[in-house]
Design a protein around this motif. Structure first.
Motif, PDB file in Angstrom:
ATOM      1  N   GLY A  74       0.844  -1.175   0.208  1.00 23.43           N
ATOM      2  CA  GLY A  74      -0.064   0.096   0.136  1.00 23.43           C
ATOM      3  C   GLY A  74       0.845   1.372   0.030  1.00 23.43           C
ATOM      4  N   LEU A  75       2.025   1.176   0.437  1.00 22.62           N
ATOM      5  CA  LEU A  75       2.977   2.287   0.453  1.00 22.62           C
ATOM      6  C   LEU A  75       4.016   2.524  -0.680  1.00 22.62           C
ATOM      7  CD1 LEU A  75       3.501   2.377   4.364  1.00 22.62           C
ATOM      8  CD2 LEU A  75       1.668   3.288   3.094  1.00 22.62           C
ATOM      9  N   CYS A  76       5.224   2.811  -0.504  1.00 24.26           N
ATOM     10  CA  CYS A  76       6.015   3.060  -1.351  1.00 24.26           C
ATOM     11  C   CYS A  76       7.387   2.451  -0.904  1.00 24.26           C
ATOM     12  CB  CYS A  76       6.436   4.378  -1.815  1.00 24.26           C
ATOM     13  SG  CYS A  76       7.287   5.338  -0.553  1.00 24.26           S
ATOM     14  N   CYS A  79       4.518   8.140   1.262  1.00 26.20           N
ATOM     15  CA  CYS A  79       4.259   8.247   0.077  1.00 26.20           C
ATOM     16  C   CYS A  79       3.403   6.898  -0.187  1.00 26.20           C
ATOM     17  CB  CYS A  79       5.344   8.042  -0.948  1.00 26.20           C
ATOM     18  SG  CYS A  79       6.652   6.901  -0.692  1.00 26.20           S
ATOM     19  N   SER A  80       2.489   6.843  -1.054  1.00 25.83           N
ATOM     20  CA  SER A  80       1.751   5.650  -1.507  1.00 25.83           C
ATOM     21  C   SER A  80       1.511   5.733  -3.112  1.00 25.83           C
ATOM     22  CB  SER A  80       0.665   5.659  -0.621  1.00 25.83           C
ATOM     23  OG  SER A  80      -0.264   6.859  -1.065  1.00 25.83           O
ATOM     24  N   GLY A  81       1.538   6.950  -3.623  1.00 26.33           N
ATOM     25  CA  GLY A  81       1.247   7.067  -5.068  1.00 26.33           C
ATOM     26  C   GLY A  81      -0.262   7.295  -5.337  1.00 26.33           C
ATOM     27  N   SER A  82      -1.306   6.423  -5.102  1.00 21.49           N
ATOM     28  CA  SER A  82      -2.598   6.822  -5.181  1.00 21.49           C
ATOM     29  C   SER A  82      -3.244   7.413  -3.894  1.00 21.49           C
ATOM     30  CB  SER A  82      -3.461   5.585  -5.627  1.00 21.49           C
ATOM     31  OG  SER A  82      -3.131   4.989  -6.681  1.00 21.49           O
ATOM     32  N   VAL A  83      -4.258   8.479  -3.907  1.00 14.88           N
ATOM     33  CA  VAL A  83      -4.537   9.109  -2.733  1.00 14.88           C
ATOM     34  C   VAL A  83      -5.493   7.923  -2.052  1.00 14.88           C
ATOM     35  CG1 VAL A  83      -5.917  10.607  -1.559  1.00 14.88           C
ATOM     36  CG2 VAL A  83      -4.529  11.400  -3.572  1.00 14.88           C
TER      37      VAL A  83
END
Length: 255
Positions: free
Chosen positions: A47-49, A178-182
């Protein structure tokens, strides 16, 4: 700036002990072609980066025009392209499109570090770099290893002092930087003896640096004696059905 961003991201995806075990090693199998990668496994959470730190050097006669990142599977003879600085490249593995970016876009800085967002367990594996000149190129045999674990981090719910009759605001901050998508953030409100009431909060995104963001949601209401002892849960849902939540109990002071 790069070192600060990298350290911040590593802390967010690996926890408070991130910096203690991360070391780098330089590999120079052919003299003037060298690559510096993390020595050991890079651990991240779904879910994260994840940040794959990387730098390289080449002979002065070699001018890097593009860099290419591959993901290599033990079951395959060839590695799949997951990132190419040539935007017209059509050979990218579908699942990685839009999820991979460079920390430094200026290739003359010899910084090949990448960020992969919206992680899933399938992103675990080894990653390999190739540098291309106008004619020809060089593939480094040394690889970075990434292991994606289940998400263990929880949201942070901030509760100010609650006084009967006064308006108050609860704030929930999603884990990671950071994850990318909100992510989707939902409040669940449960009084004693009642079923859950679901409230979707307004999500606010704060840009902290080039690739780091903080996502949060607020819940505003007027405190009353009936709220005392109420359980409030903040649930955060990331891409790939990865969820995490935190529950707090309200303590309302009567006037």
């Amino acid at each position: 700036m790069f070192v600060l961003i990298w350290a911040t991201l590593l802390f967010s995806v690996r926890g408070s002990n991130a910096g203690a075990s991360m070391r780098e090693r330089q590999y120079c199998p052919y003299g003037r072609y060298c690559i510096t990668l993390t020595d050991g496994e890079i651990t991240a959470e779904a879910g994260l980066c994840v940040v794959i730190p990387c730098s390289f050097t080449t002979p002065d006669s070699f001018t890097t025009k593009h860099i290419v990142w591959y993901k290599c599977e033990p079951s395959k003879k060839k590695c799949d392209i997951i990132f190419h600085t040539n935007k017209n490249n059509i050979n990218l593995q579908t699942g990685f499109k839009g999820r991979v970016s460079l920390l430094e876009s200026d290739l003359s800085q010899k910084n090949c570090s990448i960020v992969i967002n919206d992680l899933t367990a399938s992103d675990s594996g080894s990653y390999q770099l190739r540098v291309n000149a106008r004619t020809g190129g060089f593939t480094f045999l040394s690889r970075a290893t990434v292991s994606v674990k289940d998400l263990s981090q929880k949201p942070t719910v901030m509760i100010p002092p609650l006084t009967e009759g006064q308006q108050t605001t609860l704030t929930c901050t999603a884990p990671g930087l950071c994850s990318g998508s909100v992510p989707t953030m939902t409040w669940m409100w449960r009084r004693i003896g009642e079923n859950d009431s679901h409230i979707t909060g307004d999500i606010m995104t704060e840009n902290l640096a080039v690739v780091t963001q903080r996502h949060s949601s607020t819940l505003t209401f007027k405190s009353s004696a009936e709220h005392h002892g109420t359980n409030v849960t903040c649930k955060v849902s990331f891409t790939g059905d990865t969820t995490t939540e935190e529950t707090v109990t309200l303590n309302v002071t009567c006037k």
